[in-house]
Design an enzyme around this catalytic site. Structure first.
Site, PDB file in Angstrom:
ATOM      1  N   HIS A   1     -10.757 -14.145  -2.827  1.00 16.87           N
ATOM      2  CA  HIS A   1     -10.119 -15.460  -2.896  1.00 16.87           C
ATOM      3  C   HIS A   1     -10.640 -16.383  -1.798  1.00 16.87           C
ATOM      4  O   HIS A   1     -10.943 -15.922  -0.705  1.00 16.87           O
ATOM      5  CB  HIS A   1      -8.604 -15.334  -2.724  1.00 16.87           C
ATOM      6  CG  HIS A   1      -7.952 -14.466  -3.773  1.00 16.87           C
ATOM      7  ND1 HIS A   1      -6.605 -14.415  -3.954  1.00 16.87           N
ATOM      8  CD2 HIS A   1      -8.475 -13.628  -4.701  1.00 16.87           C
ATOM      9  CE1 HIS A   1      -6.310 -13.585  -4.934  1.00 16.87           C
ATOM     10  NE2 HIS A   1      -7.435 -13.080  -5.402  1.00 16.87           N
TER      11      HIS A   1
ATOM     12  N   HIS B   1       5.506  -9.535  -6.803  1.00 17.77           N
ATOM     13  CA  HIS B   1       4.247  -8.829  -7.049  1.00 17.77           C
ATOM     14  C   HIS B   1       4.441  -7.328  -6.811  1.00 17.77           C
ATOM     15  O   HIS B   1       4.950  -6.921  -5.773  1.00 17.77           O
ATOM     16  CB  HIS B   1       3.155  -9.368  -6.120  1.00 17.77           C
ATOM     17  CG  HIS B   1       1.758  -9.082  -6.580  1.00 17.77           C
ATOM     18  ND1 HIS B   1       1.298  -7.806  -6.796  1.00 17.77           N
ATOM     19  CD2 HIS B   1       0.723  -9.903  -6.879  1.00 17.77           C
ATOM     20  CE1 HIS B   1       0.036  -7.865  -7.204  1.00 17.77           C
ATOM     21  NE2 HIS B   1      -0.334  -9.136  -7.269  1.00 17.77           N
TER      22      HIS B   1
ATOM     23  N   ASP C   1     -13.559 -10.708  -7.066  1.00 18.20           N
ATOM     24  CA  ASP C   1     -12.180 -10.862  -6.601  1.00 18.20           C
ATOM     25  C   ASP C   1     -12.074 -11.089  -5.092  1.00 18.20           C
ATOM     26  O   ASP C   1     -11.432 -10.327  -4.385  1.00 18.20           O
ATOM     27  CB  ASP C   1     -11.332  -9.638  -7.018  1.00 18.20           C
ATOM     28  CG  ASP C   1      -9.841  -9.879  -6.793  1.00 18.20           C
ATOM     29  OD1 ASP C   1      -9.462 -10.994  -6.380  1.00 18.20           O
ATOM     30  OD2 ASP C   1      -9.065  -8.940  -7.015  1.00 18.20           O
TER      31      ASP C   1
ATOM     32  N   ARG D   1       0.821  -1.214   0.000  1.00 21.04           N
ATOM     33  CA  ARG D   1       0.000   0.000   0.000  1.00 21.04           C
ATOM     34  C   ARG D   1       0.853   1.262   0.000  1.00 21.04           C
ATOM     35  O   ARG D   1       0.342   2.366  -0.062  1.00 21.04           O
ATOM     36  CB  ARG D   1      -0.929   0.040   1.216  1.00 21.04           C
ATOM     37  CG  ARG D   1      -1.644  -1.263   1.463  1.00 21.04           C
ATOM     38  CD  ARG D   1      -3.158  -1.104   1.462  1.00 21.04           C
ATOM     39  NE  ARG D   1      -3.786  -2.386   1.245  1.00 21.04           N
ATOM     40  CZ  ARG D   1      -4.462  -2.736   0.148  1.00 21.04           C
ATOM     41  NH1 ARG D   1      -4.632  -1.888  -0.837  1.00 21.04           N
ATOM     42  NH2 ARG D   1      -5.001  -3.934   0.021  1.00 21.04           N
TER      43      ARG D   1
ATOM     44  N   HIS E   1      -1.532 -17.960 -10.532  1.00 23.74           N
ATOM     45  CA  HIS E   1      -1.962 -17.663  -9.160  1.00 23.74           C
ATOM     46  C   HIS E   1      -3.073 -18.638  -8.872  1.00 23.74           C
ATOM     47  O   HIS E   1      -4.110 -18.630  -9.541  1.00 23.74           O
ATOM     48  CB  HIS E   1      -2.470 -16.220  -9.040  1.00 23.74           C
ATOM     49  CG  HIS E   1      -1.368 -15.218  -8.889  1.00 23.74           C
ATOM     50  ND1 HIS E   1      -1.606 -13.858  -8.908  1.00 23.74           N
ATOM     51  CD2 HIS E   1      -0.038 -15.381  -8.684  1.00 23.74           C
ATOM     52  CE1 HIS E   1      -0.438 -13.228  -8.722  1.00 23.74           C
ATOM     53  NE2 HIS E   1       0.519 -14.125  -8.607  1.00 23.74           N
TER      54      HIS E   1
ATOM     55  N   HIS F   1      -9.316 -14.905 -10.529  1.00 27.68           N
ATOM     56  CA  HIS F   1      -9.641 -13.740 -11.362  1.00 27.68           C
ATOM     57  C   HIS F   1     -10.284 -14.134 -12.687  1.00 27.68           C
ATOM     58  O   HIS F   1     -11.261 -13.520 -13.108  1.00 27.68           O
ATOM     59  CB  HIS F   1      -8.386 -12.898 -11.623  1.00 27.68           C
ATOM     60  CG  HIS F   1      -7.803 -12.279 -10.383  1.00 27.68           C
ATOM     61  ND1 HIS F   1      -6.658 -11.527 -10.397  1.00 27.68           N
ATOM     62  CD2 HIS F   1      -8.227 -12.302  -9.093  1.00 27.68           C
ATOM     63  CE1 HIS F   1      -6.388 -11.113  -9.167  1.00 27.68           C
ATOM     64  NE2 HIS F   1      -7.322 -11.576  -8.360  1.00 27.68           N
TER      65      HIS F   1
ATOM     66  N   TYR G   1      -0.065  -2.739  -4.836  1.00 30.49           N
ATOM     67  CA  TYR G   1      -1.419  -2.449  -5.337  1.00 30.49           C
ATOM     68  C   TYR G   1      -1.610  -0.977  -5.682  1.00 30.49           C
ATOM     69  O   TYR G   1      -2.470  -0.626  -6.489  1.00 30.49           O
ATOM     70  CB  TYR G   1      -2.469  -2.844  -4.289  1.00 30.49           C
ATOM     71  CG  TYR G   1      -2.555  -4.315  -4.027  1.00 30.49           C
ATOM     72  CD1 TYR G   1      -2.531  -5.236  -5.075  1.00 30.49           C
ATOM     73  CD2 TYR G   1      -2.692  -4.808  -2.732  1.00 30.49           C
ATOM     74  CE1 TYR G   1      -2.621  -6.592  -4.841  1.00 30.49           C
ATOM     75  CE2 TYR G   1      -2.789  -6.163  -2.480  1.00 30.49           C
ATOM     76  CZ  TYR G   1      -2.746  -7.053  -3.535  1.00 30.49           C
ATOM     77  OH  TYR G   1      -2.840  -8.391  -3.293  1.00 30.49           O
TER      78      TYR G   1
ATOM     79  N   GLU H   1      -2.524 -17.736  -3.222  1.00 34.02           N
ATOM     80  CA  GLU H   1      -2.860 -16.437  -2.611  1.00 34.02           C
ATOM     81  C   GLU H   1      -4.166 -16.598  -1.856  1.00 34.02           C
ATOM     82  O   GLU H   1      -5.066 -15.766  -1.944  1.00 34.02           O
ATOM     83  CB  GLU H   1      -3.035 -15.367  -3.681  1.00 34.02           C
ATOM     84  CG  GLU H   1      -1.836 -15.125  -4.554  1.00 34.02           C
ATOM     85  CD  GLU H   1      -2.136 -14.119  -5.667  1.00 34.02           C
ATOM     86  OE1 GLU H   1      -3.128 -14.312  -6.412  1.00 34.02           O
ATOM     87  OE2 GLU H   1      -1.391 -13.139  -5.774  1.00 34.02           O
TER      88      GLU H   1
ATOM     89  N   ASP I   1      -4.434 -15.946 -13.056  1.00 38.61           N
ATOM     90  CA  ASP I   1      -4.992 -16.065 -11.700  1.00 38.61           C
ATOM     91  C   ASP I   1      -6.331 -16.796 -11.805  1.00 38.61           C
ATOM     92  O   ASP I   1      -7.280 -16.286 -12.416  1.00 38.61           O
ATOM     93  CB  ASP I   1      -5.162 -14.662 -11.094  1.00 38.61           C
ATOM     94  CG  ASP I   1      -5.597 -14.703  -9.633  1.00 38.61           C
ATOM     95  OD1 ASP I   1      -6.557 -15.435  -9.310  1.00 38.61           O
ATOM     96  OD2 ASP I   1      -4.982 -13.989  -8.809  1.00 38.61           O
TER      97      ASP I   1
ATOM     98  N   GLU J   1      -1.149  -9.505 -14.945  1.00 36.26           N
ATOM     99  CA  GLU J   1      -2.045 -10.456 -14.281  1.00 36.26           C
ATOM    100  C   GLU J   1      -3.443 -10.364 -14.884  1.00 36.26           C
ATOM    101  O   GLU J   1      -3.958  -9.276 -15.143  1.00 36.26           O
ATOM    102  CB  GLU J   1      -2.084 -10.157 -12.772  1.00 36.26           C
ATOM    103  CG  GLU J   1      -2.940 -11.157 -11.996  1.00 36.26           C
ATOM    104  CD  GLU J   1      -2.756 -11.073 -10.486  1.00 36.26           C
ATOM    105  OE1 GLU J   1      -1.809 -10.407 -10.018  1.00 36.26           O
ATOM    106  OE2 GLU J   1      -3.577 -11.693  -9.779  1.00 36.26           O
TER     107      GLU J   1
ATOM    108  N   HIS K   1      -0.673  -5.759 -11.612  1.00 31.46           N
ATOM    109  CA  HIS K   1      -2.044  -5.545 -12.071  1.00 31.46           C
ATOM    110  C   HIS K   1      -1.975  -4.453 -13.130  1.00 31.46           C
ATOM    111  O   HIS K   1      -1.480  -3.359 -12.827  1.00 31.46           O
ATOM    112  CB  HIS K   1      -2.937  -5.101 -10.915  1.00 31.46           C
ATOM    113  CG  HIS K   1      -3.103  -6.148  -9.857  1.00 31.46           C
ATOM    114  ND1 HIS K   1      -3.890  -5.961  -8.744  1.00 31.46           N
ATOM    115  CD2 HIS K   1      -2.600  -7.398  -9.746  1.00 31.46           C
ATOM    116  CE1 HIS K   1      -3.858  -7.055  -7.999  1.00 31.46           C
ATOM    117  NE2 HIS K   1      -3.079  -7.936  -8.579  1.00 31.46           N
TER     118      HIS K   1
END
Ligand code: FE
Ligand code: FE
Ligand code: ZN
Length: 274
Positions: free
Chosen positions: A225, A66, A223, A36, A210, A178, A69, A255, A175, A141, A106
């Site tokens: 998981h 990764h 989304d 973040r 993923h 996703h 975000y 994940e 993913d 992704e 992403h």
């Protein structure tokens, strides 16, 4: 089979290597910086050396780093876009300390500008960041299509990659949660979905998976998981994904919402299918 999970990067590379071994993993994922936040810790060369020894000893597969975000290469605000480009470039520079791995991100959220403009901005940013000698492969992704996410269809991912000059540096991270949420029914039509991927993008681009179940039905664009076998995709379908010959040898990254013990069990479960 190469399987692992997302690990905390807070104690460095060697610590991640040791944590992976403890969980029965032979690959792993990690955030290149606070997911973040902004600034990344500078890389400690001795720590990287120690990690590379573990990776060789344990015959680790390719890692799947990764991006944070907060990175949105197609943000509407120019300062957010510029900040994202700086993160992208700095992460790619840092990835070269551990050569030959994957950097997954992403593609972005177009926040009302439209997918076409989003695709254009993402490709522009990638073109600015890649260089011919880099050893890292950058993975886009597949996205669930939550909000204004770009990459909700194979066509959108392909449209980004088509616009990139050094496109041999690009691949896709598939993913399972996703694609399912985006409307690709991998539970009942796995072969057709992979055929479609091949037709639109090319299976040689599919470099990592993923591996997640989903809390929601196919096409929900949510989304969320779920643990393997505890969601709407289900155990049997995920087993078919893990054993699919076209996906053999790719790094599979869990994940799922788990603690260490849960990941250890899921890794053992997936390995028991082989
Ligand atoms: Fe992701
Ligand atoms: Fe993912
Ligand atoms: Zn997700």
């Amino acid at each position: 089979m190469y399987i692992g999970n997302h690990l905390s990067a807070s104690k460095g590379y060697a610590a991640m290597g040791r944590a992976a071994v403890k969980l029965g993993a032979n690959t792993f994922a990690f955030f290149t910086r606070n997911p973040r936040g902004g600034k990344a810790k500078e890389i400690d060369a001795a720590d990287v050396e120690a990690y590379l020894r573990i990776a060789e000893e344990q015959q680790f597969g390719t890692l799947v780093a990764h991006a944070p975000y907060t990175m949105n290469l197609c943000a509407a605000k120019e300062d957010v876009r510029n900040f994202s480009r700086e993160i992208f470039a700095d992460d790619l520079r840092r990835m070269e300390y551990t050569p030959g791995n994957y950097y997954n991100f992403h593609p972005g959220a177009h926040v009302g500008q439209g997918a076409e403009e989003g695709i254009r901005l993402i490709a522009e940013a990638i073109n600015e960041a890649l260089w011919a000698e880099q050893t890292t492969t950058v993975l886009l992704e597949t996205m669930a299509g939550k909000g204004t996410e770009v990459g909700r269809t194979f066509e959108e991912l392909s449209a980004v990659m088509e616009r990139v000059t050094l496109s041999d540096k690009l691949g896709v991270c598939f993913d399972t949660c996703h694609v399912w949420d985006a409307g690709y029914d991998i539970a009942n039509r796995l072969d057709e979905v992979l055929e479609e991927f091949d037709r639109v993008i090319g299976l040689e681009r599919l470099r990592a998976v993923h591996f997640n179940d989903s809390m929601n039905p196919c096409g929900a664009h949510k989304d969320r998981h779920a643990k393997i076998g505890e969601g709407c995709i289900g155990m049997d379908a995920l087993r078919r994904v893990a054993l699919h010959p076209l996906l053999a040898g790719k790094p599979f990254i869990l994940e799922t919402p788990n603690d260490d013990e849960g990941y250890r069990r899921e890794i053992a479960l997936v390995r028991s299918w082989e």
